[in-house]
Every structure is written in C-alpha cells, then in structure tokens.
Motif scaffolding. Structure first.
Motif, PDB file in Angstrom:
ATOM      1  N   ASN A  44      62.423  38.918  76.054  1.00 16.19           N
ATOM      2  CA  ASN A  44      61.478  39.179  77.137  1.00 16.19           C
ATOM      3  C   ASN A  44      61.414  38.025  78.133  1.00 16.19           C
ATOM      4  OD1 ASN A  44      60.701  41.762  76.369  1.00 16.19           O
ATOM      5  ND2 ASN A  44      58.970  41.042  75.158  1.00 16.19           N
ATOM      6  N   ASP A  45      61.746  36.825  77.693  1.00 13.27           N
ATOM      7  CA  ASP A  45      61.697  35.655  78.578  1.00 13.27           C
ATOM      8  C   ASP A  45      62.970  35.443  79.386  1.00 13.27           C
ATOM      9  OD1 ASP A  45      59.117  35.042  77.803  1.00 13.27           O
ATOM     10  OD2 ASP A  45      59.749  33.636  76.237  1.00 13.27           O
ATOM     11  N   GLN A  46      63.975  36.263  79.175  1.00 10.65           N
ATOM     12  CA  GLN A  46      65.248  36.131  79.875  1.00 10.65           C
ATOM     13  C   GLN A  46      65.195  36.879  81.211  1.00 10.65           C
ATOM     14  OE1 GLN A  46      67.550  34.013  78.381  1.00 10.65           O
ATOM     15  NE2 GLN A  46      65.760  33.809  77.057  1.00 10.65           N
ATOM     16  N   GLU A  47      66.195  36.634  82.048  1.00 12.77           N
ATOM     17  CA  GLU A  47      66.280  37.368  83.314  1.00 12.77           C
ATOM     18  C   GLU A  47      66.437  38.859  82.994  1.00 12.77           C
ATOM     19  OE1 GLU A  47      70.671  37.644  84.912  1.00 12.77           O
ATOM     20  OE2 GLU A  47      70.101  35.541  84.683  1.00 12.77           O
ATOM     21  N   PRO A  48      65.959  39.746  83.865  1.00  7.99           N
ATOM     22  CA  PRO A  48      65.911  41.170  83.545  1.00  7.99           C
ATOM     23  C   PRO A  48      67.211  41.793  83.042  1.00  7.99           C
ATOM     24  CG  PRO A  48      64.662  40.758  85.522  1.00  7.99           C
ATOM     25  CD  PRO A  48      65.343  39.456  85.157  1.00  7.99           C
ATOM     26  N   SER A  49      68.330  41.509  83.666  1.00  6.62           N
ATOM     27  CA  SER A  49      69.574  42.154  83.219  1.00  6.62           C
ATOM     28  C   SER A  49      69.963  41.677  81.817  1.00  6.62           C
ATOM     29  CB  SER A  49      70.715  41.897  84.201  1.00  6.62           C
ATOM     30  OG  SER A  49      70.994  40.512  84.289  1.00  6.62           O
ATOM     31  N   ARG A  50      69.786  40.401  81.545  1.00 13.27           N
ATOM     32  CA  ARG A  50      70.090  39.850  80.212  1.00 13.27           C
ATOM     33  C   ARG A  50      69.074  40.360  79.186  1.00 13.27           C
ATOM     34  NH1 ARG A  50      73.217  38.495  76.296  1.00 13.27           N
ATOM     35  NH2 ARG A  50      72.658  36.634  75.168  1.00 13.27           N
ATOM     36  N   ALA A  51      67.812  40.438  79.590  1.00 11.92           N
ATOM     37  CA  ALA A  51      66.760  40.913  78.684  1.00 11.92           C
ATOM     38  C   ALA A  51      67.039  42.337  78.235  1.00 11.92           C
ATOM     39  CB  ALA A  51      65.400  40.839  79.377  1.00 11.92           C
ATOM     40  N   ARG A  52      67.405  43.183  79.157  1.00 11.13           N
ATOM     41  CA  ARG A  52      67.686  44.582  78.799  1.00 11.13           C
ATOM     42  C   ARG A  52      68.843  44.685  77.807  1.00 11.13           C
ATOM     43  NH1 ARG A  52      66.055  45.238  84.316  1.00 11.13           N
ATOM     44  NH2 ARG A  52      64.235  46.599  84.402  1.00 11.13           N
ATOM     45  N   GLU A  53      69.866  43.870  78.028  1.00 13.42           N
ATOM     46  CA  GLU A  53      71.026  43.859  77.128  1.00 13.42           C
ATOM     47  C   GLU A  53      70.599  43.421  75.720  1.00 13.42           C
ATOM     48  OE1 GLU A  53      74.949  41.058  76.585  1.00 13.42           O
ATOM     49  OE2 GLU A  53      74.274  41.481  78.618  1.00 13.42           O
ATOM     50  N   LEU A  54      69.821  42.357  75.643  1.00 12.89           N
ATOM     51  CA  LEU A  54      69.351  41.863  74.349  1.00 12.89           C
ATOM     52  C   LEU A  54      68.438  42.878  73.665  1.00 12.89           C
ATOM     53  CD1 LEU A  54      68.568  38.166  75.341  1.00 12.89           C
ATOM     54  CD2 LEU A  54      70.418  38.950  73.850  1.00 12.89           C
ATOM     55  N   LEU A  55      67.532  43.468  74.432  1.00 13.09           N
ATOM     56  CA  LEU A  55      66.597  44.438  73.860  1.00 13.09           C
ATOM     57  C   LEU A  55      67.308  45.686  73.360  1.00 13.09           C
ATOM     58  CD1 LEU A  55      63.692  44.018  76.416  1.00 13.09           C
ATOM     59  CD2 LEU A  55      63.708  43.247  74.027  1.00 13.09           C
ATOM     60  N   ARG A  56      68.356  46.109  74.047  1.00 14.34           N
ATOM     61  CA  ARG A  56      69.144  47.257  73.558  1.00 14.34           C
ATOM     62  C   ARG A  56      69.720  46.964  72.173  1.00 14.34           C
ATOM     63  NH1 ARG A  56      71.491  47.245  78.757  1.00 14.34           N
ATOM     64  NH2 ARG A  56      70.366  48.683  80.068  1.00 14.34           N
ATOM     65  N   GLY A  57      70.249  45.757  72.027  1.00 14.01           N
ATOM     66  CA  GLY A  57      70.824  45.366  70.741  1.00 14.01           C
ATOM     67  C   GLY A  57      69.773  45.298  69.643  1.00 14.01           C
ATOM     68  N   ILE A  58      68.618  44.736  69.967  1.00 17.66           N
ATOM     69  CA  ILE A  58      67.528  44.651  68.995  1.00 17.66           C
ATOM     70  C   ILE A  58      67.072  46.042  68.594  1.00 17.66           C
ATOM     71  CG2 ILE A  58      65.125  43.921  68.674  1.00 17.66           C
ATOM     72  CD1 ILE A  58      65.817  41.580  70.662  1.00 17.66           C
ATOM     73  N   GLN A  59      66.897  46.911  69.582  1.00 17.50           N
ATOM     74  CA  GLN A  59      66.461  48.278  69.305  1.00 17.50           C
ATOM     75  C   GLN A  59      67.478  48.995  68.415  1.00 17.50           C
ATOM     76  OE1 GLN A  59      66.227  50.928  72.680  1.00 17.50           O
ATOM     77  NE2 GLN A  59      64.635  52.130  71.694  1.00 17.50           N
ATOM     78  N   ALA A  60      68.738  48.877  68.737  1.00 17.19           N
ATOM     79  CA  ALA A  60      69.777  49.538  67.947  1.00 17.19           C
ATOM     80  C   ALA A  60      69.770  49.041  66.507  1.00 17.19           C
ATOM     81  CB  ALA A  60      71.144  49.314  68.585  1.00 17.19           C
ATOM     82  N   GLU A  61      69.617  47.743  66.322  1.00 19.63           N
ATOM     83  CA  GLU A  61      69.608  47.175  64.969  1.00 19.63           C
ATOM     84  C   GLU A  61      68.391  47.657  64.175  1.00 19.63           C
ATOM     85  OE1 GLU A  61      69.595  42.868  62.686  1.00 19.63           O
ATOM     86  OE2 GLU A  61      69.991  42.924  64.833  1.00 19.63           O
ATOM     87  N   MET A  62      67.224  47.663  64.810  1.00 21.72           N
ATOM     88  CA  MET A  62      66.018  48.117  64.113  1.00 21.72           C
ATOM     89  C   MET A  62      66.123  49.582  63.711  1.00 21.72           C
ATOM     90  SD  MET A  62      62.720  46.268  65.918  1.00 21.72           S
ATOM     91  CE  MET A  62      62.867  47.150  67.455  1.00 21.72           C
ATOM     92  N   ILE A  63      66.591  50.416  64.629  1.00 23.83           N
ATOM     93  CA  ILE A  63      66.695  51.844  64.352  1.00 23.83           C
ATOM     94  C   ILE A  63      67.729  52.107  63.267  1.00 23.83           C
ATOM     95  CG2 ILE A  63      67.378  54.074  65.327  1.00 23.83           C
ATOM     96  CD1 ILE A  63      66.013  53.112  67.952  1.00 23.83           C
ATOM     97  N   ALA A  64      68.853  51.401  63.322  1.00 25.00           N
ATOM     98  CA  ALA A  64      69.886  51.588  62.307  1.00 25.00           C
ATOM     99  C   ALA A  64      69.378  51.196  60.920  1.00 25.00           C
ATOM    100  CB  ALA A  64      71.124  50.770  62.666  1.00 25.00           C
ATOM    101  N   LYS A  65      68.570  50.150  60.878  1.00 22.81           N
ATOM    102  CA  LYS A  65      68.116  49.637  59.590  1.00 22.81           C
ATOM    103  C   LYS A  65      66.886  50.371  59.057  1.00 22.81           C
ATOM    104  CE  LYS A  65      67.657  45.207  57.297  1.00 22.81           C
ATOM    105  NZ  LYS A  65      67.739  43.767  57.465  1.00 22.81           N
TER     106      LYS A  65
END
Length: 57
Positions: free
Chosen positions: A17-38
């Motif tokens: 959330n503290d990153q620039e918007p384009s980087r934040a969205r990329e990181l959040l997508r990865g976090i979301q995918a990992e949480m949902i998969a697990k």
C-alpha cells in the motif's frame, strides 16, 4: 488462517500500500493470488485482508 500467516500477509499488504500505484497493484495481485490459493475466498481473514488493499485490483 494461522496467525503467523495473517501477520505475514498484513505486513506485505501494508508494504504494498505504501508503494507507487502501479507497483502497489502488482504486489497486491500477487498477495491476493497467494492468499486465495492457500485459503480460498470463503476464509474470513482473507476477506478482511483483501479489504485492507488501498487499490482495487
């Protein structure tokens, strides 16, 4: 969700959330995918953590 996983994901979300918007969205997508998969979308902790995202992804 185990408390250590919850804390790990929460810390990662706060960092993203503290990153620039384009980087934040990329990181959040990865976090979301990992949480949902697990844990799946029906987990209450996953639902809460996704609501902590600053950006919609």
């Amino acid at each position: 969700m185990k408390s250590n996983d919850y804390n790990k994901f929460l810390a990662a979300i706060k960092f993203a959330n503290d990153q620039e918007p384009s980087r934040a969205r990329e990181l959040l997508r990865g976090i979301q995918a990992e949480m949902i998969a697990k844990y799946g979308l029906s987990d209450d902790d996953v639902d809460y953590l996704i609501r902590q995202f600053r950006f919609h992804i």
